[in-house]
Design a protein around this motif. Structure first.
Motif, PDB file in Angstrom:
ATOM      1  N   SER A 110      -6.529 -14.310  -1.486  1.00 39.61           N
ATOM      2  CA  SER A 110      -7.882 -14.119  -2.029  1.00 39.61           C
ATOM      3  C   SER A 110      -7.850 -13.653  -3.475  1.00 39.61           C
ATOM      4  CB  SER A 110      -8.660 -13.113  -1.180  1.00 39.61           C
ATOM      5  OG  SER A 110      -8.097 -11.814  -1.274  1.00 39.61           O
ATOM      6  N   LEU A 111      -6.841 -12.897  -3.843  1.00 38.29           N
ATOM      7  CA  LEU A 111      -6.754 -12.370  -5.209  1.00 38.29           C
ATOM      8  C   LEU A 111      -5.737 -13.114  -6.069  1.00 38.29           C
ATOM      9  CD1 LEU A 111      -6.977  -8.574  -4.372  1.00 38.29           C
ATOM     10  CD2 LEU A 111      -8.696  -9.921  -5.608  1.00 38.29           C
ATOM     11  N   THR A 113      -5.236 -16.423  -7.496  1.00 44.17           N
ATOM     12  CA  THR A 113      -5.832 -17.732  -7.738  1.00 44.17           C
ATOM     13  C   THR A 113      -4.803 -18.797  -8.091  1.00 44.17           C
ATOM     14  OG1 THR A 113      -6.248 -17.150 -10.062  1.00 44.17           O
ATOM     15  CG2 THR A 113      -8.010 -16.702  -8.485  1.00 44.17           C
ATOM     16  N   HIS A 132     -12.709 -13.366  -3.208  1.00 43.70           N
ATOM     17  CA  HIS A 132     -12.025 -12.928  -4.420  1.00 43.70           C
ATOM     18  C   HIS A 132     -12.844 -11.860  -5.149  1.00 43.70           C
ATOM     19  CE1 HIS A 132      -9.658 -13.286  -8.158  1.00 43.70           C
ATOM     20  NE2 HIS A 132     -10.828 -13.214  -8.776  1.00 43.70           N
TER      21      HIS A 132
END
Length: 212
Positions: A110-111, A113, A132
């Protein structure tokens, strides 16, 4: 402890609530379901509207909770209002209410990218964008004692009670193992202000939590 589980009717939320109750905690679960999810004297239910204003959400949360879990999700139907804005509002309300412990169920990568080109992520691009920015807000815009747990794909398989932490492979997770991990980190201070990915693995969950 007195615990608020936001999203108690979800696949992970139900398992988590069950484990917390089995451990002797008092739990209030939020759900839009009309039927009571658990027949347990230590369980109460709240129809919490995540689309409401901060003021209205705060007014609905009347008890003194020791911790908040956010396991809610829109199922892809309204990710901005629920998975992003709804989550952020509960963080803000937790701070207003003086609830410092906040545990977020998120998603692997999620963090990060740089890994969003994976087909499994691209298929859920709106969801990942929402997660995110919700996770980023929790880390950088609150003073909560957060833990963000990032499982890979969820399965209905039998629990293994073993996981790996921060593997390079996204992997998969049994729902029961995710719930057990979430329950296990409740008072694990070494997990405060930490983000970790998890997948089915070879390390007993209690041991894995200890090395986060």
């Amino acid at each position: 402890m007195n615990i608020l589980v936001i999203g108690a009717s979800g696949r992970v939320g139900q398992k988590l609530t069950e484990q917390l109750l089995d451990s002797g905690h008092t739990v209030t679960g939020t759900t839009r379901d009309k039927d009571t999810l658990f027949d347990n004297d230590n369980y109460t239910q709240l129809d919490l509207d995540l689309s409401a204003s901060n003021k209205d959400i705060a007014a609905q949360i009347t008890e003194d909770f020791d911790a908040v879990y956010f396991t809610a999700g829109s199922g892809g139907k309204d990710v901005l209002a629920v998975d992003l804005h709804g989550a952020v509002k509960t963080m803000q309300v937790a701070e207003v209410k003086g609830i410092s412990r906040y545990i977020m169920l998120s998603a692997v990568y999620s963090l990060d990218t740089s890994k969003w080109d994976a087909p499994s992520v691209q298929a859920l691009s709106d969801y990942y964008i929402a997660k995110h920015y919700a996770d980023d807000f929790l880390i950088h815009r609150t003073n909560l004692d957060y833990t963000i747990v990032q499982p890979g794909s969820l399965t209905e398989d039998a629990p293994t009670h073993q996981i790996d932490i921060n593997s390079d492979d996204a992997g998969s997770n049994t729902i029961s193992d995710v719930a057990e991990t979430l329950a296990g980190i409740l008072t694990a201070e070494n997990t405060y202000k930490q983000v970790f990915a998890m997948q089915n693995g070879k390390t007993p969950i209690e041991q894995a939590i200890g090395i986060v």
